[in-house]
Design a protein around this motif. Structure first.
Motif, PDB file in Angstrom:
ATOM      1  N   ALA A 537       2.833  11.623  -1.507  1.00 45.41           N
ATOM      2  CA  ALA A 537       2.931  10.264  -0.984  1.00 45.41           C
ATOM      3  C   ALA A 537       1.550   9.697  -0.661  1.00 45.41           C
ATOM      4  CB  ALA A 537       3.817  10.261   0.265  1.00 45.41           C
ATOM      5  N   THR A 538       0.642  10.545  -0.172  1.00 47.97           N
ATOM      6  CA  THR A 538      -0.708  10.074   0.134  1.00 47.97           C
ATOM      7  C   THR A 538      -1.446   9.668  -1.128  1.00 47.97           C
ATOM      8  OG1 THR A 538      -0.773  11.545   2.050  1.00 47.97           O
ATOM      9  CG2 THR A 538      -2.869  10.704   1.240  1.00 47.97           C
ATOM     10  N   VAL A 539      -1.361  10.502  -2.153  1.00 44.65           N
ATOM     11  CA  VAL A 539      -2.012  10.162  -3.426  1.00 44.65           C
ATOM     12  C   VAL A 539      -1.408   8.889  -3.998  1.00 44.65           C
ATOM     13  CG1 VAL A 539      -2.392  10.958  -5.789  1.00 44.65           C
ATOM     14  CG2 VAL A 539      -2.629  12.555  -3.890  1.00 44.65           C
ATOM     15  N   MET A 540      -0.092   8.741  -3.854  1.00 49.10           N
ATOM     16  CA  MET A 540       0.555   7.524  -4.324  1.00 49.10           C
ATOM     17  C   MET A 540      -0.034   6.289  -3.653  1.00 49.10           C
ATOM     18  SD  MET A 540       2.995   5.197  -2.985  1.00 49.10           S
ATOM     19  CE  MET A 540       4.148   6.113  -1.986  1.00 49.10           C
ATOM     20  N   GLY A 541      -0.230   6.359  -2.342  1.00 49.14           N
ATOM     21  CA  GLY A 541      -0.808   5.217  -1.632  1.00 49.14           C
ATOM     22  C   GLY A 541      -2.214   4.904  -2.088  1.00 49.14           C
ATOM     23  N   GLN A 542      -2.997   5.923  -2.377  1.00 49.35           N
ATOM     24  CA  GLN A 542      -4.359   5.699  -2.849  1.00 49.35           C
ATOM     25  C   GLN A 542      -4.364   5.050  -4.232  1.00 49.35           C
ATOM     26  OE1 GLN A 542      -5.499   9.826  -2.364  1.00 49.35           O
ATOM     27  NE2 GLN A 542      -6.887   9.292  -0.688  1.00 49.35           N
ATOM     28  N   ILE A 543      -3.476   5.529  -5.117  1.00 49.45           N
ATOM     29  CA  ILE A 543      -3.433   4.961  -6.470  1.00 49.45           C
ATOM     30  C   ILE A 543      -2.950   3.515  -6.424  1.00 49.45           C
ATOM     31  CG2 ILE A 543      -2.312   5.148  -8.721  1.00 49.45           C
ATOM     32  CD1 ILE A 543      -2.255   8.135  -8.363  1.00 49.45           C
ATOM     33  N   ARG A 544      -1.921   3.270  -5.625  1.00 47.09           N
ATOM     34  CA  ARG A 544      -1.418   1.895  -5.540  1.00 47.09           C
ATOM     35  C   ARG A 544      -2.499   0.945  -5.023  1.00 47.09           C
ATOM     36  NH1 ARG A 544       1.245  -0.641  -0.941  1.00 47.09           N
ATOM     37  NH2 ARG A 544       1.978  -2.667  -1.644  1.00 47.09           N
ATOM     38  N   THR A 545      -3.239   1.377  -4.021  1.00 46.03           N
ATOM     39  CA  THR A 545      -4.311   0.539  -3.484  1.00 46.03           C
ATOM     40  C   THR A 545      -5.396   0.301  -4.531  1.00 46.03           C
ATOM     41  OG1 THR A 545      -3.877   1.388  -1.266  1.00 46.03           O
ATOM     42  CG2 THR A 545      -6.007   0.335  -1.643  1.00 46.03           C
ATOM     43  N   ALA A 546      -5.741   1.353  -5.272  1.00 45.46           N
ATOM     44  CA  ALA A 546      -6.780   1.213  -6.291  1.00 45.46           C
ATOM     45  C   ALA A 546      -6.352   0.247  -7.387  1.00 45.46           C
ATOM     46  CB  ALA A 546      -7.108   2.583  -6.883  1.00 45.46           C
ATOM     47  N   ILE A 547      -5.130   0.358  -7.870  1.00 44.99           N
ATOM     48  CA  ILE A 547      -4.662  -0.540  -8.926  1.00 44.99           C
ATOM     49  C   ILE A 547      -4.665  -1.979  -8.444  1.00 44.99           C
ATOM     50  CG2 ILE A 547      -2.613  -1.176 -10.253  1.00 44.99           C
ATOM     51  CD1 ILE A 547      -2.013   1.742 -10.642  1.00 44.99           C
ATOM     52  N   ARG A 548      -4.188  -2.188  -7.228  1.00 47.63           N
ATOM     53  CA  ARG A 548      -4.183  -3.558  -6.697  1.00 47.63           C
ATOM     54  C   ARG A 548      -5.616  -4.106  -6.593  1.00 47.63           C
ATOM     55  NH1 ARG A 548      -1.391  -7.343  -3.428  1.00 47.63           N
ATOM     56  NH2 ARG A 548       0.588  -6.313  -3.907  1.00 47.63           N
ATOM     57  N   ALA A 549      -6.549  -3.280  -6.123  1.00 49.28           N
ATOM     58  CA  ALA A 549      -7.925  -3.746  -5.976  1.00 49.28           C
ATOM     59  C   ALA A 549      -8.537  -4.100  -7.331  1.00 49.28           C
ATOM     60  CB  ALA A 549      -8.762  -2.674  -5.272  1.00 49.28           C
ATOM     61  N   TYR A 550      -8.353  -3.227  -8.323  1.00 45.46           N
ATOM     62  CA  TYR A 550      -8.912  -3.509  -9.649  1.00 45.46           C
ATOM     63  C   TYR A 550      -8.235  -4.723 -10.283  1.00 45.46           C
ATOM     64  CZ  TYR A 550     -11.150   1.082  -9.413  1.00 45.46           C
ATOM     65  OH  TYR A 550     -11.915   2.159  -9.046  1.00 45.46           O
ATOM     66  N   ALA A 551      -6.918  -4.897 -10.016  1.00 42.76           N
ATOM     67  CA  ALA A 551      -6.199  -6.004 -10.642  1.00 42.76           C
ATOM     68  C   ALA A 551      -6.643  -7.348 -10.090  1.00 42.76           C
ATOM     69  CB  ALA A 551      -4.694  -5.818 -10.452  1.00 42.76           C
ATOM     70  N   VAL A 552      -6.768  -7.462  -8.760  1.00 38.85           N
ATOM     71  CA  VAL A 552      -7.116  -8.757  -8.178  1.00 38.85           C
ATOM     72  C   VAL A 552      -8.579  -9.111  -8.452  1.00 38.85           C
ATOM     73  CG1 VAL A 552      -5.369  -8.573  -6.388  1.00 38.85           C
ATOM     74  CG2 VAL A 552      -7.669  -7.704  -5.936  1.00 38.85           C
ATOM     75  N   GLU A 553      -9.383  -8.136  -8.854  1.00 38.91           N
ATOM     76  CA  GLU A 553     -10.746  -8.446  -9.255  1.00 38.91           C
ATOM     77  C   GLU A 553     -10.806  -9.180 -10.592  1.00 38.91           C
ATOM     78  OE1 GLU A 553     -13.197  -5.031  -9.300  1.00 38.91           O
ATOM     79  OE2 GLU A 553     -13.523  -5.004  -7.134  1.00 38.91           O
ATOM     80  N   GLY A 554      -9.673  -9.208 -11.292  1.00 37.61           N
ATOM     81  CA  GLY A 554      -9.621  -9.939 -12.545  1.00 37.61           C
ATOM     82  C   GLY A 554      -9.822  -9.093 -13.778  1.00 37.61           C
TER      83      GLY A 554
END
Length: 835
Positions: A537-554
């Motif tokens: 679950a912890t790794v899942m939270g890290q991956i989800r945060t990373a994808i969101r950060a890279y996505a909103v950067e465009g």
């Protein structure tokens, strides 16, 4: 035909009490009674105490004597003796006329011994009178010859008679009369007596279906080997049984033995063996003839070993406190015949009742129904002194009646009450109460059973509590890492579902996310981290945060996934994850798919056709740092439903992946696309028993009813750049016939362009969008620094008022990161057209 004659001292004769066969005794020439001093073969057998075997030729002889059967039938008469006491005779008539060979004679003699034992047992049950009437009652017979129809094995008297079940004797006046079990009656299941023949030299055995039913073997599954039957014997009883059936130990004459077997269902059963060895001409043991009888009625009906084994098996899979209670009901209350069972935990000096069985309020004393809350009854232990003492001493307490105890226990078990403290690690963690309404006596074995089960239940309770605490912690962690709600998006509707696995309490790493990228683009993500634990679950939270950060950067979709892959590979964790990332243009319906070892997405077309979207894929995230993730494009039609899911919904130990995907496609095709929530519920409903957790993300693409109008301008870095930007905006507004809020829009353009030109380097771009009644101004630059609104502005300050003006003139404003920069935007709400 088989008949039983017993002594009737009132008439000094042998009276017929029971028959089995096709016809009545009179049809075979047998009399309802014979005088003991008469000259009939049956009376002669009784006086001599030896069997008599007459062939058809002998019975047809003129000197056959009174009482001989009709001509053409063979007769066998055997005395019924117990402890040198003569009880009567067993008479067998065989209409085939072939007589009785040595094997059948041996079996009938064994069976006669069993009938005599049953006669003696019935005699003792009736108080031991010596009269013939008492013997008749013991055998279940009546003076008017009540009709009976037991089922008798083929090798035993019923089979010798050549008839099936049925038959009777003269007179049926007592046909409907209630009677006790008779000597020729089988047990309630009809399979308590069977016969077999064992060839000593080969170990091959011929056993009738009744023997196989006693052991629990289907006739078609029996291979005819004696080892197959011996395998069911309890190991402690096997040596004694082997001394009977082994050729080297077999002794001539008769043997009796009681032993235990363990049936395939786990039931322990006592059997009684009566056997006789037949010798060959050289005097060596040739065959063993045996009669097998269910002797369970001679032993305790409670199988302590089976109960403990069953309870242990149930508690091993109990993952919640209520599961422990249900296991107790199944394994303990029903076998012991208790009328009610209560399971309570000890929490902070209070007893919290987890389970009451039966759950009906009327089955419990008044205090349990009124003062204790039905949904979670509890009470201070001080209110129940009897239970307080049991908790303090930690010993099992048994009462022959609960009458006279405190109100909370009075009437709980008027026939018997057991209070079992549940120990674990030298402390009491709860109580189990068992109550009987009818008188119940606690034997030695049952006392030991209750003490043993209390320890098992106490340990199971502690395990269930720890399991629940761990699950709650991990579930709280996972809930905090998943989106609390999905954003509202133009032109589409999204719903999501998440279900934890039911096979265990550890949470998994499934996740989903919906990421608005701009007023035109949105990203949908679903993934699954390997494993089920808090780490997953912890790794899942890290991956989800990373994808969101890279996505909103465009970043483009393939770049987002590639960056996330490198991040996970460098996190020094053994975990890997699968992922499916979809970027959607809500105006055009164009979608870009990137898969990293994940399942194919599904699309339900407006006509109901549901297909997998064939997309290229790369390896799971975290496996190869430099892996490539191809980009696949597809177009969605208005009314299409895009479905992203994890494998827990379509694959399990009992469901193949292909079958699961086909079932999901069929469900989507049959569902109503106008109700996306109902569609998600229908998909989840099919996942009742889950080996893995399930994540599901559905998006119905409706398209935009009114296409936004867009215009863009590359701002020149000149001293009059703001003037050119205002002119471009004014021309665009005239072309779009926007005449309201002109000053506010131009002021926003001035401030945003001024900030970009004055505080950044590189390209500056102005984008205008008209969507319905909203006019959006967006200025992009190459600086990643987010603009900061000043907390206060002094009246002498020459700058810092720009963002304050934008905020004042805009309905909404904000800043989003772009690849290598940012975009600052503001929206103005226009009056409705024609207003």
């Amino acid at each position: 035909m088989v008949a039983v004659y017993v002594v009737d001292e009132e008439v000094y004769g042998l009276r017929l009490t029971e028959t089995v066969g096709e016809s009545s005794a009179a049809a075979y020439g047998l009399s309802p009674w014979y005088p003991l001093s008469g000259g009939s073969p049956i009376a002669d057998v009784f006086r001599a105490g030896r069997p008599l075997w007459l062939s058809s030729a002998e019975t047809a002889a003129p000197d056959g004597g009174a009482g001989a059967p009709a001509a053409g039938a063979s007769l066998g008469a055997l005395p019924l003796d117990v402890d040198c006491r003569r009880l009567g005779c067993l008479v067998v008539v065989d209409r085939t006329g072939d007589g009785f060979d040595a094997r059948r004679r041996g079996l009938l003699e064994l069976y006669a011994g069993e009938v005599a034992v049953r006669l003696e047992a019935g005699r003792a049950a009736n108080g031991g009178p010596e009269s013939g009437e008492a013997l008749a009652g013991a055998s279940g017979g009546t003076t008017d010859h009540g009709r009976v129809q037991p089922d008798v094995p083929g090798d035993l008297p019923g089979g010798a008679a050549g008839g099936g079940s049925g038959g009777g004797v003269d007179g049926t006046a007592a046909a409907g009369r209630r009677r006790s079990r008779t000597p020729l009656d089988p047990a309630p299941d009809g399979n308590d007596t069977g016969s077999f023949t064992l060839v000593m030299s080969t170990g091959r055995i011929q056993a009738d279906e009744h023997v196989l039913n006693l052991v629990g073997i289907a006739p078609d599954d029996f291979d005819g080997r004696v080892e197959t039957l011996l395998a069911y014997t309890v190991p402690d009883d096997l040596p004694a049984l082997m001394s009977v059936v082994e050729p080297g130990h077999a002794m001539p004459g008769g043997r009796e033995l009681e032993f235990r077997i363990r049936r395939p269902t786990g039931e322990l059963r006592w059997l009684q063996l009566r056997c006789r060895v037949l010798l060959d001409p050289s005097g060596r043991p040739e065959r063993l003839l045996g009669v097998l009888v269910d002797a369970s009625h001679l032993r305790s009906s409670t199988d302590e070993v089976a109960i403990v084994q069953r309870l242990s098996a149930l508690l091993a899979t109990a993952i919640a406190v209520r599961d422990v209670g249900r296991s107790l009901v199944t394994a303990l209350r029903e076998p012991l015949g208790a009328d009610r069972l209560a399971l309570s935990e000890l929490h902070g000096g209070r007893l919290v009742t987890t389970l009451l069985d039966p759950p009906e309020p009327t089955a419990w004393p008044e205090i349990w129904r009124s003062e204790w809350r039905p949904e979670r009854p509890d009470a201070p232990t001080g209110a129940l002194p009897t239970l307080t003492a049991a908790l303090r001493d930690g010993t099992t307490c048994l009462w022959e009646t609960s009458t006279g105890l405190e109100p909370g226990l009075d009437g709980l078990g008027r026939g018997g009450l057991a209070v079992l403290p549940l120990p674990c690690d030298n402390q009491v963690v709860g109580l189990c109460l068992l109550g009987w309404d009818t008188p119940h006596r606690f034997g030695t074995e049952e006392r030991s059973l209750l003490t043993a089960t209390a320890g098992l239940v106490g340990q199971a309770l502690v395990r269930a509590r720890a399991f629940a605490a761990e699950h709650e912690l991990a579930a709280m962690l996972q809930r905090s890492l998943l989106p609390r709600k999905l954003p509202s998006l133009p032109g589409c509707v999204t719903v999501a579902r998440y279900l934890p696995a039911t096979a265990g309490l550890e949470v998994g790493g499934d996740w989903y996310d919906v990421i608005p990228l701009s007023d035109r683009f949105v990203a949908l993500v679903i993934g699954d981290v390997q494993g089920h634990s808090a780490k997953a679950a912890t790794v899942m939270g890290q991956i989800r945060t990373a994808i969101r950060a890279y996505a909103v950067e465009g970043h483009p979709p393939d770049v987002v996934v590639s960056h996330t892959n490198r991040l996970l590979a460098g996190m020094e964790t053994d975990a890997f994850a699968t992922c499916c990332y979809v970027a959607l243009d809500v105006e055009e319906g164009d979608a870009w798919f990137v898969r990293a070892g994940h399942m194919l997405p599904l699309v339900r077309e407006p006509d109901g056709t549901t297909l997998e979207v064939e997309t290229e894929g790369g390896p799971p995230l975290g496996v190869l740092p430099d892996a490539e993730f191809p980009l696949t494009t597809a177009a969605l039609s208005p009314g299409s439903v895009l479905t992203l899911l994890t494998d827990g919904l379509v694959e399990s130990s009992k469901l193949l992946l292909e079958d699961g995907v086909r079932r999901v496609c069929e469900t989507l095709s049959a569902a109503d696309p106008s109700d996306v929530d109902g569609m998600a519920d229908e998909l989840i409903r099919s996942a009742e028993a889950r080996d893995d957790d399930v994540a599901l993300l559905l998006m119905r693409y409706d398209g935009l009813t009114a296409r936004p109008r867009r215009a863009g301008w590359a701002v020149w870095r000149l001293p009059d750049a703001v003037m050119h930007a205002r002119r471009f905006t004014a021309r665009t507004m005239r072309a779009w016939q926007v005449t309201e809020e002109t000053d506010a829009i131009l002021l926003i353009v001035s401030e945003l362009v001024t900030n970009a030109v004055a505080h950044t380097q590189g390209e500056v771009r102005l984008d205008l969008t008209l969507a319905g009644d909203r006019f959006r101004v967006a200025v992009s630059d190459s600086s990643p620094r987010t603009p900061v609104k000043p907390a206060s502005v002094d009246w002498e300050a020459t700058g810092g008022r720009g963002l304050l003006l934008v905020e004042a003139m805009s309905e909404a404003w904000g800043s989003v990161p772009l690849s290598g920069g940012k975009q600052v935007w503001g929206e103005v709400l226009l009056p409705p057209r024609g207003a």
